[in-house]
Design an enzyme around this catalytic site. Structure first.
Site, short mmCIF file in Angstrom:
data_model
loop_
_atom_site.label_atom_id
_atom_site.label_comp_id
_atom_site.label_asym_id
_atom_site.label_seq_id
_atom_site.Cartn_x
_atom_site.Cartn_y
_atom_site.Cartn_z
N ASP A 1 -14.45 -1.20 3.04
CA ASP A 1 -13.49 -2.01 2.29
C ASP A 1 -13.51 -1.64 0.81
O ASP A 1 -12.47 -1.52 0.17
CB ASP A 1 -13.80 -3.51 2.43
CG ASP A 1 -13.48 -4.03 3.83
OD1 ASP A 1 -12.62 -3.43 4.50
OD2 ASP A 1 -14.08 -5.03 4.23
N HIS B 1 -11.38 -10.06 9.59
CA HIS B 1 -12.56 -9.49 10.24
C HIS B 1 -12.75 -10.19 11.58
O HIS B 1 -13.36 -11.25 11.63
CB HIS B 1 -13.81 -9.69 9.37
CG HIS B 1 -13.95 -8.67 8.29
ND1 HIS B 1 -15.00 -8.66 7.40
CD2 HIS B 1 -13.17 -7.60 7.97
CE1 HIS B 1 -14.85 -7.63 6.56
NE2 HIS B 1 -13.75 -6.99 6.87
N HIS C 1 -7.06 -9.02 4.55
CA HIS C 1 -7.20 -8.54 5.92
C HIS C 1 -8.19 -9.43 6.65
O HIS C 1 -8.84 -10.29 6.04
CB HIS C 1 -7.58 -7.05 5.98
CG HIS C 1 -8.98 -6.73 5.54
ND1 HIS C 1 -9.36 -6.67 4.22
CD2 HIS C 1 -10.09 -6.42 6.25
CE1 HIS C 1 -10.64 -6.33 4.14
NE2 HIS C 1 -11.12 -6.18 5.36
N GLU D 1 -7.45 -6.29 13.57
CA GLU D 1 -7.37 -6.75 12.19
C GLU D 1 -5.91 -6.90 11.77
O GLU D 1 -5.05 -6.14 12.19
CB GLU D 1 -8.02 -5.72 11.23
CG GLU D 1 -9.52 -5.73 11.29
CD GLU D 1 -10.15 -5.06 10.06
OE1 GLU D 1 -9.44 -4.76 9.09
OE2 GLU D 1 -11.38 -4.84 10.10
ZN LIG Z 1 -12.87 -5.33 6.03
#
Ligand SMILES: [Zn+2]
Length: 152
Positions: free
Chosen positions: A96, A85, A83, A23
């Site tokens: 999250d 995935h 961010h 990530e």
């Molecule tokens: Zn996430």
């Protein structure tokens, strides 16, 4: 709605491709005016999660303070976070939500499928505090980036 410059949007999607299969994470910078969030640039952060970098992210608090200070000097605010995935949908997870603390900010998630950026979605963190915070779907509205200076 989240307004974001095309170059900032491209930048965060590219970041996710570069860190794949891990990530990526970073900060959205721009202007917060009431309900309106307008992102003009993104600041990349290192992912400090070494235990599970494929599905967790963490921004070093010291790095965040430095980014915030530099943004303020340019007259910008922290508008949100992003961010990626890797090989998962661009939808928020319970983790999250648990780890989101900036009420009124936007959380952008971009899916990276096999190394290529897929869907990018944004969620505004609503509520009044930790007890009732929630993610609300919001539209992403890209706007053209300022034209690069003319080359001579
Ligand atoms: Zn996430």
């Amino acid at each position: 709605m989240l307004s974001i410059s095309q170059s900032a949007l491209d930048g965060l999607r590219r970041h996710g491709e570069e860190t794949y299969p891990n990530e990526c994470c970073g900060v959205l910078l721009g202007k917060l005016e009431g309900e309106e969030r307008r992102v003009s640039s993104v600041a990349r952060c290192g992912n400090t999660r070494s235990d599970s970098p494929q599905n967790r992210y963490n921004i070093d608090p010291k790095e965040l303070i430095r980014i915030q200070r530099q943004a303020r000097e340019r007259g910008e605010d922290v508008v949100g976070f992003y961010h990626s995935h890797p090989d998962h949908a661009a939808r928020w997870s319970t983790t999250d939500l648990a780890e989101a603390h900036w009420i009124g900010c936007s959380y952008v998630i971009t899916a990276i499928e096999g190394g290529l950026a897929g869907r990018t979605c944004s969620f505004a963190l609503g509520g009044t505090g930790e007890e009732d915070k929630c993610f609300l779907d919001e539209e992403i509205e890209p706007f053209p980036s300022a034209a690069p200076p003319e080359s001579r």
